[in-house]
Motif scaffolding. Structure first.
Motif, PDB file in Angstrom:
ATOM      1  N   LEU A  34      13.283  -2.225  10.983  1.00 41.56           N
ATOM      2  CA  LEU A  34      13.268  -2.112   9.529  1.00 41.56           C
ATOM      3  C   LEU A  34      14.491  -1.383   8.992  1.00 41.56           C
ATOM      4  N   SER A  35      14.778  -0.216   9.533  1.00 42.66           N
ATOM      5  CA  SER A  35      15.957   0.531   9.085  1.00 42.66           C
ATOM      6  C   SER A  35      16.234   1.661  10.051  1.00 42.66           C
ATOM      7  N   ARG A  82       0.820  -1.213   0.000  1.00 45.33           N
ATOM      8  CA  ARG A  82       0.000   0.000   0.000  1.00 45.33           C
ATOM      9  C   ARG A  82       0.846   1.252   0.000  1.00 45.33           C
ATOM     10  N   VAL A  83       2.053   1.131  -0.558  1.00 49.38           N
ATOM     11  CA  VAL A  83       2.972   2.266  -0.512  1.00 49.38           C
ATOM     12  C   VAL A  83       2.524   3.345  -1.492  1.00 49.38           C
ATOM     13  N   GLU A  84       2.379   4.542  -0.983  1.00 51.78           N
ATOM     14  CA  GLU A  84       2.051   5.694  -1.820  1.00 51.78           C
ATOM     15  C   GLU A  84       3.006   6.830  -1.450  1.00 51.78           C
ATOM     16  N   GLY A  85       2.901   7.937  -2.169  1.00 50.58           N
ATOM     17  CA  GLY A  85       3.716   9.102  -1.836  1.00 50.58           C
ATOM     18  C   GLY A  85       4.687   9.418  -2.942  1.00 50.58           C
ATOM     19  N   GLU A  86       5.397  10.515  -2.757  1.00 52.46           N
ATOM     20  CA  GLU A  86       6.323  11.019  -3.759  1.00 52.46           C
ATOM     21  C   GLU A  86       7.427   9.984  -4.005  1.00 52.46           C
ATOM     22  N   ARG A 127      18.185   4.191   8.956  1.00 51.55           N
ATOM     23  CA  ARG A 127      18.799   5.152   8.057  1.00 51.55           C
ATOM     24  C   ARG A 127      17.760   5.891   7.243  1.00 51.55           C
ATOM     25  N   MET A 185       3.581   8.464   5.301  1.00 44.36           N
ATOM     26  CA  MET A 185       2.685   7.660   4.464  1.00 44.36           C
ATOM     27  C   MET A 185       3.181   6.215   4.370  1.00 44.36           C
ATOM     28  N   ALA A 207      17.405   3.062   2.264  1.00 45.17           N
ATOM     29  CA  ALA A 207      17.664   2.976   3.713  1.00 45.17           C
ATOM     30  C   ALA A 207      17.508   1.535   4.193  1.00 45.17           C
ATOM     31  N   ILE A 208      16.530   0.832   3.645  1.00 48.29           N
ATOM     32  CA  ILE A 208      16.322  -0.570   4.027  1.00 48.29           C
ATOM     33  C   ILE A 208      17.486  -1.425   3.509  1.00 48.29           C
ATOM     34  N   GLU A 227      -0.949  -2.685   6.119  1.00 49.27           N
ATOM     35  CA  GLU A 227      -0.676  -4.029   5.611  1.00 49.27           C
ATOM     36  C   GLU A 227      -0.733  -5.058   6.737  1.00 49.27           C
ATOM     37  N   TYR A 285      11.098  10.032  -2.506  1.00 52.98           N
ATOM     38  CA  TYR A 285      11.258   9.782  -1.071  1.00 52.98           C
ATOM     39  C   TYR A 285      11.052   8.311  -0.745  1.00 52.98           C
ATOM     40  N   VAL A 286      10.132   7.669  -1.457  1.00 54.58           N
ATOM     41  CA  VAL A 286       9.974   6.221  -1.273  1.00 54.58           C
ATOM     42  C   VAL A 286      11.262   5.518  -1.702  1.00 54.58           C
ATOM     43  N   LYS A 315      21.190   7.047  -2.973  1.00 57.25           N
ATOM     44  CA  LYS A 315      21.325   6.855  -1.532  1.00 57.25           C
ATOM     45  C   LYS A 315      21.916   5.492  -1.173  1.00 57.25           C
ATOM     46  N   MET A 338      14.234   6.723  -1.384  1.00 63.91           N
ATOM     47  CA  MET A 338      15.193   6.905  -0.286  1.00 63.91           C
ATOM     48  C   MET A 338      14.940   5.886   0.826  1.00 63.91           C
ATOM     49  N   VAL A 339      13.662   5.613   1.105  1.00 64.85           N
ATOM     50  CA  VAL A 339      13.340   4.621   2.134  1.00 64.85           C
ATOM     51  C   VAL A 339      13.822   3.238   1.685  1.00 64.85           C
ATOM     52  N   ALA A 368       1.309   2.842   5.491  1.00 58.98           N
ATOM     53  CA  ALA A 368       1.164   1.728   4.546  1.00 58.98           C
ATOM     54  C   ALA A 368       1.596   0.414   5.208  1.00 58.98           C
ATOM     55  N   TYR A 386       6.043  12.052   3.547  1.00 52.10           N
ATOM     56  CA  TYR A 386       6.021  10.855   2.716  1.00 52.10           C
ATOM     57  C   TYR A 386       6.494   9.637   3.510  1.00 52.10           C
TER      58      TYR A 386
END
Lengths: 456, 456
Positions: free
Chosen positions: B312-313, A315-319, B315, B325, A329-330, B333, A322-323, A376, A325-326, B329, B322
């Protein structure tokens, strides 16, 4: 799904481990998309022994007639599976598919009508009227199978009596410009339509209705997918009126719309059917494939390939950036600490991101996400791939892109500035130059996007 | 860490399960912050049997003198632990702490000097000069303990000979305005300083140097934390010169800076010490606490409380709303499919987000993240809490905020529009009105932010 340039994508790896990670990521993406092939998905549900509401059971009850209808970008392939299973037991069928695609389906009992996408015209109305004719004088013993997929909202266009298509299109444009939310937009459109917001189900009453739905909406809201033709609608004429009032569009909306809404407010025309309405007593809406189906298949394939696998969210949404970058990060966390899971690790995400376009480049949300993630990603053995499951990522020929820990190094050597391409929303040019776009062509399905993070 | 308004936060729950989730989230956050208490962290490393580089071993070698120095917002508390363990074995010490905090520490051997934060002045230089005096004529048999924490870069300010503090401050402002990256800024500043970029370590040569570092930098780059006083610097005078040239600031930068960089280019003044330099032969940089320490403690506490837990992270970066968000999400889930882990589930994230301020409200990155998450959270039994571990979230009195599946409902009842507060960057007003800011006061530590997602 076939990845046209798979050899290139593997070949772009700078090391053997990265080559292997790239290959695995592409295999995982293929498994994800194959799991939501519309034909397979319909076939699975029509022949399943397990489903609580099983079509086998329904047909065992021997309906007098089986009528097939619906519309959407994947509904042609869905029709094929229906014919494969039910064959001559189908009495009649009309399903609307995008213009120019009709000839690619082989059907005997179900007729396909074509309509343009995404902007409807008179042919869309014509096709929807044929559906309505089909759904005339149905009886309790009849079964209506509705095949719904993304794009169904515009393909099945049937303005309410007295409302003009031009007025609907104008008010849509005006609402979008005014910053109305998608929910507000849908509230208005459902009340200008004869088919949206549960009204197809009402037309089919009192027959048994089974909707087979391939979801292209994050979170699978039944009242949102294809504007919910067989789903209860909890918005009202008053809500629709208040939306136009809120944005000061009551005058501009056009005469036919004003008249329609006023008639609705006075109770002169019926509301869209609500939850609890008798319309839905014998209506079953079944999601036969969605982002979760694809993401779960991805997870299983990753496990088959030997990865410790996590399905994080569908259900990931957003710009997008930035997603991205996440995601990086993971990946960086896995590489440096072994959390959230040990290596080799796979993390699967799904959903659909967006891009606020500020630059003048050519890109797509998945490619932009991948570019941002690449910037990143630390220098570990990691691959991230992002894919639009319909094969079309924004206005580009690519379905997505794949990046690894050497992508930025390769870009610098090719004198591509990742920062500049990102800020110019030019991710497609960036990845095309590197040869790292994922090319699939249209896949025939659409359940939003799948992202794969692999760390060796 | 003590949450001042914990009773209120629990009381704001609309159901018993939510009350319990809120309580657990707050306990988890407390455990996270306690794990990075600077005194505890130093104590742990100084008394540990396990560490590869163990201070016990070093002191068993009986250094002739033990000298303590350093600076940062947490370095006062770090000094207390050092005295607790090493006591009279400390020969001398000078550590720089923020103005007005000196009196809160009880020390016998180590002297504290005060300097303003974040803008240095003459007193900062004075204090740094005292450190340099202390680090004079050291011998191989000496041990220098350097206590580094966030804020150390401005507290330990020592311009290179001939460079004026005013010129440094002006060029910093000009670079920021020109859109220089933080890496470019640091490249310039390290080459205008006598202490940054490994130069403190060089000053201490040939003694043994052990830096105990509490990291406030996402990813823990040693050359970035407090500008890396004991870490090799891989940037050069030429790099610094090119940055000023790139932004057209060579003229504007000021006479003292131009002279310094030109001298550097000609080799008339020494480069910052590089990796492999003899300076670092006996230098050990130890991260004694970071975001991972806090996040891992949070995970353990969540497990103690009976949650299936995922780290999860640590970093996570990017625009707060975002990231919020994405958190929603993940929560949605878990609630609907039981992925990535079964309920009751805890997902821990760490890092530091940013907010591009476009509105005129009062907020902080953690509160904005929480507001955005609340708007996307479906109606399940979920709680999300976001906390700045230093207790200060943006220019507000709050450390963060806590939200649950009823937050938006409560906001609507209080006639607060979440959309408007978010777009006005007014998250602090929003949560203050609801009573859902987390209030801790300054915690005395800083390892960026911790986010907790709980789903029952």
């Amino acid at each position: 799904m076939r990845i046209i340039n798979e050899q290139v994508l593997r070949g772009n790896a700078r090391s053997e481990p990265l080559r292997s990670l790239r290959e695995d990521a592409l295999n995982i993406l293929c498994s994800a998309v194959e799991a939501v092939d519309p034909r397979e998905a319909v076939f699975r549900v029509l022949t399943s022994e397990k489903k609580a509401v099983c079509i086998k059971d329904l047909t065992i009850n021997e309906p007098s007639r089986i009528i097939v209808t619906g519309g959407g970008k994947a509904s042609g392939r869905m029709s094929e599976a229906v014919e494969m299973v039910l064959g001559n037991r189908i009495s009649e069928g009309i399903v609307i598919v995008p213009k120019g695609t009709k000839s690619s389906f082989k059907l005997n009992r179900i007729q396909l009508a074509e309509a343009p996408h995404p902007i409807p015209d008179e042919s869309s109305i014509e096709a929807s009227k044929r559906i309505f004719s089909l759904l005339t004088d149905l009886e309790e013993s009849d079964l209506v199978l509705v095949l719904i997929s993304g794009g169904g909202s515009s393909l099945m266009t049937h303005p309410a009596r007295g409302v003009s298509l031009e007025d609907i299109q104008r008010v849509t444009t005006l609402l979008l410009k005014s910053g109305a939310t998608i929910h507000e937009l849908n509230t208005v459109r459902k009340h200008l339509s004869a088919i949206k917001g549960g009204q197809l189900a009402r037309r089919a009453y009192p027959s048994q209705v089974v909707s087979l739905i391939l979801s292209d909406v994050v979170g699978d809201r039944l009242d949102v997918i294809a504007s919910g033709p067989t789903s209860p609608d909890d918005t009202t004429f008053k809500d629709a009126y208040m939306v136009l009032k809120k944005y000061g569009l009551l005058e501009e909306a056009g005469e036919s719309i004003r008249r329609r809404l006023e008639a609705g407010l006075k109770g002169e025309v019926p509301e869209t059917p609500k939850s609890g309405d008798k319309t839905f007593r014998r209506v079953y809406n079944l999601i036969i494939g969605n982002n979760f189906t694809a993401a779960h298949a991805a997870k299983k394939e990753a496990e088959n390939l030997g990865y410790h696998s996590i399905l994080l969210s569908t259900r990931v949404e957003g710009e997008a950036k930035y997603v991205g970058m996440v995601c990086a990060a993971i990946a960086n966390e896995i590489s440096s600490t072994g959390f959230p899971t040990g290596r080799p690790a796979a993390v699967i995400l799904g959903g659909e991101t967006t891009v606020k376009v500020l630059g003048e480049g050519r890109g797509g949300r998945n490619q932009e996400l991948a570019l941002s993630a690449a910037m990143k990603l630390d220098a570990y053995q990691c691959v991230i791939a992002a894919l639009a499951t319909d094969g079309v990522d924004g206005p580009t020929d690519a379905a997505g892109a794949i990046i690894d820990s050497c992508t930025i190094e390769r870009a610098r050597e090719a004198e591509l500035s990742p920062e500049e391409y990102l800020s110019n929303n030019d991710s497609n040019t960036f990845f095309s130059t590197l040869g790292d776009t994922i090319l699939t062509g249209p896949t025939g399905t659409n359940v939003n996007d799948i992202l794969v993070i692999l760390a060796a």
